[in-house]
Design a protein around this motif. Sequence first.
Motif, PDB file in Angstrom:
ATOM      1  N   GLU A   1       0.610   6.302   2.285  1.00 28.08           N
ATOM      2  CA  GLU A   1       0.726   6.067   0.831  1.00 28.08           C
ATOM      3  C   GLU A   1      -0.541   5.106   0.894  1.00 28.08           C
ATOM      4  OE1 GLU A   1       0.844   4.172  -2.725  1.00 28.08           O
ATOM      5  OE2 GLU A   1       0.977   2.797  -0.971  1.00 28.08           O
ATOM      6  N   PRO A   2      -1.506   5.513  -0.137  1.00 35.52           N
ATOM      7  CA  PRO A   2      -2.866   4.838  -0.268  1.00 35.52           C
ATOM      8  C   PRO A   2      -2.759   3.217  -0.231  1.00 35.52           C
ATOM      9  CG  PRO A   2      -2.959   6.899  -1.299  1.00 35.52           C
ATOM     10  CD  PRO A   2      -1.430   6.562  -1.181  1.00 35.52           C
ATOM     11  N   SER A   3      -1.919   2.994  -1.299  1.00 37.70           N
ATOM     12  CA  SER A   3      -2.170   1.329  -1.517  1.00 37.70           C
ATOM     13  C   SER A   3      -1.445   0.540  -0.366  1.00 37.70           C
ATOM     14  CB  SER A   3      -1.354   1.160  -2.717  1.00 37.70           C
ATOM     15  OG  SER A   3       0.088   1.298  -2.729  1.00 37.70           O
TER      16      SER A   3
ATOM     17  N   GLN B   1       3.036  -8.643   0.914  1.00 37.54           N
ATOM     18  CA  GLN B   1       3.326  -7.838  -0.245  1.00 37.54           C
ATOM     19  C   GLN B   1       2.010  -8.279  -1.278  1.00 37.54           C
ATOM     20  OE1 GLN B   1       7.224  -8.567  -1.550  1.00 37.54           O
ATOM     21  NE2 GLN B   1       8.189  -7.300   0.024  1.00 37.54           N
ATOM     22  N   PRO B   2       1.522  -7.267  -1.879  1.00 38.14           N
ATOM     23  CA  PRO B   2       0.530  -7.486  -2.927  1.00 38.14           C
ATOM     24  C   PRO B   2       1.219  -8.033  -4.002  1.00 38.14           C
ATOM     25  CG  PRO B   2       1.072  -5.329  -2.890  1.00 38.14           C
ATOM     26  CD  PRO B   2       1.896  -5.889  -1.741  1.00 38.14           C
ATOM     27  N   LEU B   3       0.279  -8.752  -4.781  1.00 35.91           N
ATOM     28  CA  LEU B   3       0.925  -9.098  -6.354  1.00 35.91           C
ATOM     29  C   LEU B   3       1.136  -7.917  -7.064  1.00 35.91           C
ATOM     30  CD1 LEU B   3      -1.437 -11.948  -7.362  1.00 35.91           C
ATOM     31  CD2 LEU B   3       0.915 -12.313  -6.794  1.00 35.91           C
TER      32      LEU B   3
ATOM     33  N   LYS C   1      -2.606  -2.070 -10.628  1.00 37.61           N
ATOM     34  CA  LYS C   1      -4.075  -1.339 -10.857  1.00 37.61           C
ATOM     35  C   LYS C   1      -4.170  -0.283  -9.579  1.00 37.61           C
ATOM     36  CE  LYS C   1      -6.126  -5.865 -11.838  1.00 37.61           C
ATOM     37  NZ  LYS C   1      -7.100  -6.880 -11.512  1.00 37.61           N
ATOM     38  N   LEU C   2      -3.628  -0.372  -8.549  1.00 35.93           N
ATOM     39  CA  LEU C   2      -3.869   0.503  -7.387  1.00 35.93           C
ATOM     40  C   LEU C   2      -3.038   1.808  -7.743  1.00 35.93           C
ATOM     41  CD1 LEU C   2      -3.840  -1.605  -4.239  1.00 35.93           C
ATOM     42  CD2 LEU C   2      -5.775  -0.521  -5.044  1.00 35.93           C
ATOM     43  N   GLU C   3      -1.895   1.562  -8.042  1.00 36.80           N
ATOM     44  CA  GLU C   3      -0.934   2.836  -8.287  1.00 36.80           C
ATOM     45  C   GLU C   3      -1.751   3.606  -9.609  1.00 36.80           C
ATOM     46  OE1 GLU C   3       2.965   1.512  -9.234  1.00 36.80           O
ATOM     47  OE2 GLU C   3       3.301   0.888  -7.235  1.00 36.80           O
TER      48      GLU C   3
ATOM     49  N   PRO D   1       4.779   0.868  -2.188  1.00 37.39           N
ATOM     50  CA  PRO D   1       5.392  -0.175  -1.499  1.00 37.39           C
ATOM     51  C   PRO D   1       5.784  -1.450  -2.292  1.00 37.39           C
ATOM     52  CG  PRO D   1       2.826  -0.367  -1.279  1.00 37.39           C
ATOM     53  CD  PRO D   1       3.418   1.035  -1.833  1.00 37.39           C
ATOM     54  N   ASN D   2       6.591  -2.289  -2.065  1.00 37.55           N
ATOM     55  CA  ASN D   2       7.010  -3.378  -2.680  1.00 37.55           C
ATOM     56  C   ASN D   2       5.885  -4.210  -2.935  1.00 37.55           C
ATOM     57  OD1 ASN D   2       9.882  -2.448  -2.747  1.00 37.55           O
ATOM     58  ND2 ASN D   2      10.411  -3.363  -0.907  1.00 37.55           N
ATOM     59  N   CYS D   3       6.266  -4.903  -4.070  1.00 35.86           N
ATOM     60  CA  CYS D   3       5.131  -6.036  -4.437  1.00 35.86           C
ATOM     61  C   CYS D   3       6.138  -7.426  -4.869  1.00 35.86           C
ATOM     62  CB  CYS D   3       4.419  -5.554  -5.723  1.00 35.86           C
ATOM     63  SG  CYS D   3       5.468  -5.262  -7.231  1.00 35.86           S
TER      64      CYS D   3
END
Length: 395
Positions: free
Chosen positions: A199-201, A337-339, A345-347, A380-382
């Motif tokens: 998954e890219p992000s 985990q990202p914000l 933004k990535l999605e 992924p989770n954020c």
Amino acid sequence: MLRSPLLAVRPPNVPVAVIVYFMAINILLSTLYLPHLLSSDHLESTGLPDRLRMQDHHSRSGLHRQRSRNGHENTAINDQEAIRYTNPRLPEILLIGAQKAGSTSLANWLHRYGICSPRVFDDEPKFYRKEVHYFDNDDRYSNGATFYAERFAHCHASSFAMDATPATMMYADRVRRTYEGWDGGSMMDKVKIIALLREPSARELSWYNHISFQCRFRQRDHSHCYNDTTNGRSSIRSYSEYVDQVTLPSLDVTMTPRSDLCRGQYARFLKEWMQYFRRNQILILSYDELVQNDQALAQRVQSFLGLDPLGSPGRVDSKNTMENKYNTTEIKYKVRQPLCETQRKLEFEFERLNEALYELLEQNQGPDMEQKPFPRFVSPNCTDVLRSMSGLREY
């Protein structure tokens, strides 16, 4: 009485002892002078081809290795070493990535299977034993195909040699030119290409953690660290800053050099591979399957390469070894985990790219053992509070 042919043709009135004396001198001089004739300095002065000088270098390297291991010269083994390094070959397996998508885990498993890995030369880093970085490195690529093939010359006794450079995914055109130009293009239909997709992000976050760790602790490749993970204050960028300043701009294929393109644009890269190589030469695997069912993934690879399942080296270890290798002080900076704002933004950007991938794979069916349809990525989770592994908030 039997007489030597050499003595039978000796000049008249010349004693046998004199002939034997000069024969001994001739043998002695040949023994002393022959190494000089074969030395690289002498070959240079005589204008002989680079290829012959290279063979001499490898031969002498083999002699040195045998002396250091055995304490004496073993002529038979040295001759084998000299032959071994003068028969370069291109690898039959290319594990082309993606970076941070399990390529190291799969490469290690295949090496335990007996797949031959590249030879590391004296001036090269140790990780080149997995990945040659020929196609993605302009300086190394400019040396030509023989430079690349020599890294696999020692694999003469193996059915398969493998280069597992994950950045190769972006350079299908260079791979095509290299394989077309080698041995009349005979390798074009033989090479096996494997790609692992994540998954890219999630891949982007893993890559950020990897390079920011190098900048913070290893201090390797300062210019790379500065360009990718540091701002004008010479401090490590937060992941959100990295996404805004590096990832999102790198999605613009019209303004970004190929080497700096975001690696998560799988459809863009794989479409090019499918133009140059038959689809049944390309096996596309899911990182999620590696994590959730590595035995199923291993069976796909075994079938694709024609490997004997009875010779399997066991499980494909999908665990990231970073937490075992790095100490607690280093791990605490890893972003878990990202914000959620950054993730959204990535999605938004990757959604259309992922749909292009699914459509590409649907329209271009792969070999029988490939997953069909290819599993869709799960984001992924954020979090609304960005924390590192230590639980400390990053600013």
